[in-house]
Design a protein around this motif. Sequence first.
Motif, mmCIF file in Angstrom:
data_model
loop_
_atom_site.group_PDB
_atom_site.id
_atom_site.type_symbol
_atom_site.label_atom_id
_atom_site.label_comp_id
_atom_site.label_asym_id
_atom_site.label_seq_id
_atom_site.Cartn_x
_atom_site.Cartn_y
_atom_site.Cartn_z
ATOM 1 N N VAL A 88 25.703 7.019 9.970
ATOM 2 C CA VAL A 88 25.545 5.758 9.242
ATOM 3 C C VAL A 88 24.266 5.802 8.413
ATOM 4 C CG1 VAL A 88 25.194 3.244 9.463
ATOM 5 C CG2 VAL A 88 26.722 4.420 11.048
ATOM 6 N N SER A 89 24.314 5.271 7.213
ATOM 7 C CA SER A 89 23.090 5.029 6.446
ATOM 8 C C SER A 89 22.883 3.538 6.276
ATOM 9 C CB SER A 89 23.168 5.684 5.060
ATOM 10 O OG SER A 89 22.732 7.014 5.128
ATOM 11 N N ALA A 126 26.281 10.048 4.301
ATOM 12 C CA ALA A 126 26.704 9.328 5.510
ATOM 13 C C ALA A 126 28.217 9.091 5.533
ATOM 14 C CB ALA A 126 25.988 7.981 5.575
ATOM 15 N N ASP A 127 28.771 9.065 6.749
ATOM 16 C CA ASP A 127 30.187 8.719 6.893
ATOM 17 C C ASP A 127 30.394 7.233 6.636
ATOM 18 O OD1 ASP A 127 30.664 11.335 7.568
ATOM 19 O OD2 ASP A 127 30.509 10.986 9.726
ATOM 20 N N THR A 128 29.421 6.420 7.013
ATOM 21 C CA THR A 128 29.491 4.975 6.806
ATOM 22 C C THR A 128 28.167 4.489 6.232
ATOM 23 O OG1 THR A 128 30.972 4.708 8.695
ATOM 24 C CG2 THR A 128 29.796 2.738 7.957
ATOM 25 N N THR A 129 28.222 3.707 5.172
ATOM 26 C CA THR A 129 26.988 3.137 4.616
ATOM 27 C C THR A 129 27.038 1.613 4.688
ATOM 28 O OG1 THR A 129 26.562 4.998 3.139
ATOM 29 C CG2 THR A 129 25.571 2.892 2.531
ATOM 30 N N ILE A 130 25.978 1.067 5.269
ATOM 31 C CA ILE A 130 25.810 -0.381 5.291
ATOM 32 C C ILE A 130 24.664 -0.711 4.343
ATOM 33 C CG2 ILE A 130 25.327 -2.412 6.715
ATOM 34 C CD1 ILE A 130 26.317 -0.806 9.154
ATOM 35 N N MET A 131 24.977 -1.475 3.309
ATOM 36 C CA MET A 131 23.980 -1.801 2.282
ATOM 37 C C MET A 131 23.686 -3.286 2.318
ATOM 38 S SD MET A 131 24.219 -1.110 -1.830
ATOM 39 C CE MET A 131 25.774 -1.957 -2.042
#
Lengths: 251, 274
Positions: free
Chosen positions: B162-163, B193-198
């Motif tokens: 995750v980022s 990243a496989d998943t990015t939360i922005m």
Amino acid sequence: MTTQTITRADVCVAAVSDAFKGSGEVLAHAVGIVPAIGVRLAKATHTPELALSDGEAFMMAEAPPLLKTAAAGGTPEAWVPFRSIFDIVASGRRHSMMGASQIDRYGNQNISSIGDWRQPKRQLIGVRGAPGNTVNHRVDYWVAKHSARIFVDRVDVASGVGNDRAAGTAGRFHDLGVIVTNLAVFGYDDSGLVKVVSIHPGVTPEELQDATGFPIDATDAPLTREPTADELEIIEAEDPKGLRHREVPET
Amino acid sequence: MNKTPLDKTLPLAEVASKLESGMTIGIGGWGSRRKPMALVKEILRSDITDLTVVAFGGPDVGLLARAGKIRKLVYGFVSLDSIPLDPNFTRARERGEIPETNEYDEGMFVAGLRAGANRLSFQPIRAGLGSDVMAMNPDLKTVKSPYDDEEYVAVPGLRLDVSLIHLNRADAAGNGQYLGPDPYFDDLFAMAADTTIMSVEQIVSTDDLTAKAPPQTLLVPRIFVNHVVEAPGGAHFTSCDPDYGRDEELQKAYVAAAKSESDSDWTEFEERYL
């Protein structure tokens, strides 16, 4: 015209400026107040092609006020965010003057930690860009408070690569220049060992040796030159508040 | 034309539900600049732990280290910019509270992220050769050039579960925009990243993103973003130019509390800040 007093800080600024003489059209990277003024002096006098940074994301044709970014003034001439800095480092078009928490007799520099890095006695900032800088372009060091705690026999962590470690690919573009301190200017001899280039006016060879944790010979060292009246005027204009005197107080 | 927007908005309170203990988490920003502090606080409020944290570290690293949530730290430096050292980070290192570290040269760190983003197992770089970075990271290997006699450090690709990144604006579909002077490496973090939360200061319509700013400010394309969180002040007390600068007063209070011999000073700060 009144005669201006020349301070130790002014001598240091001139020594930094001299370190950048002939560097050419490269990005000057200067950590510290005295180095920041020194590169401005170099650009204003003998090396106008030097490129200065605002310490953030821009190269500045006209520098902002000392220690301020482009947001406070000056004229940007290029956009150089952090991502491009590492490409500039790798290109070699850069000349750094970095600080040091430790420097040893071969010019290895430490800014990472004191003691065993696995569980350090004192954790510092980390190696930052020192490993990459030292194998890619000219690197000088600036030490504002010269002491035997900084000039040590062996660094605890070689962050910046010294002359004894610069072999093979690591040595290809390795180029240690000078170490400017509040007491003297150092270079390196043919075997890569730190040697005295000049000693600042008012410093004795004994004082210099006592503040250095490995043997040096300053007995025949010439005095570091004093800045000229023109240079003093530029220094004063760049640093009207005299911040340099806080970094290097008169002893 | 199909105008139905992709809606990736996620309430801040649901961020922790996307994370698990043991994950490798990349955190964007740089030092004490544009750190996704609102997202980091969600980790601090949760029981998520045992993390591998990959960051150009600032108070994000300090806070997570103080909370004992970091099993492994990959970093080039940890700094608060206007205050050189983060006392929570230095204390954790000096007490041996971060079990594993990869301290890299900053350029090596970027090379690792680029390799991760490009799905490469390594990227060659000159930085690190001759330095103690090799000793501090005994798993690091060098690679011989197939073309000449050169030998480079082979920085292993940093692949992230995750980022977490914080930008100025985004649309609901996850197109992220920065409006400050430096993008830092947030787009690379997202790509690695496989998943990015922005998180962003404000979610606006896609049209509004370029109403007053040039399209070059659109740093992170939605194809690399999974969740968008509207979190005004979400980088505070770090800077998020031009929306706000660093809160130097609060940063000083953070440092004072972290440095204090008395744990209650820290608990007090933590309660105030969280």
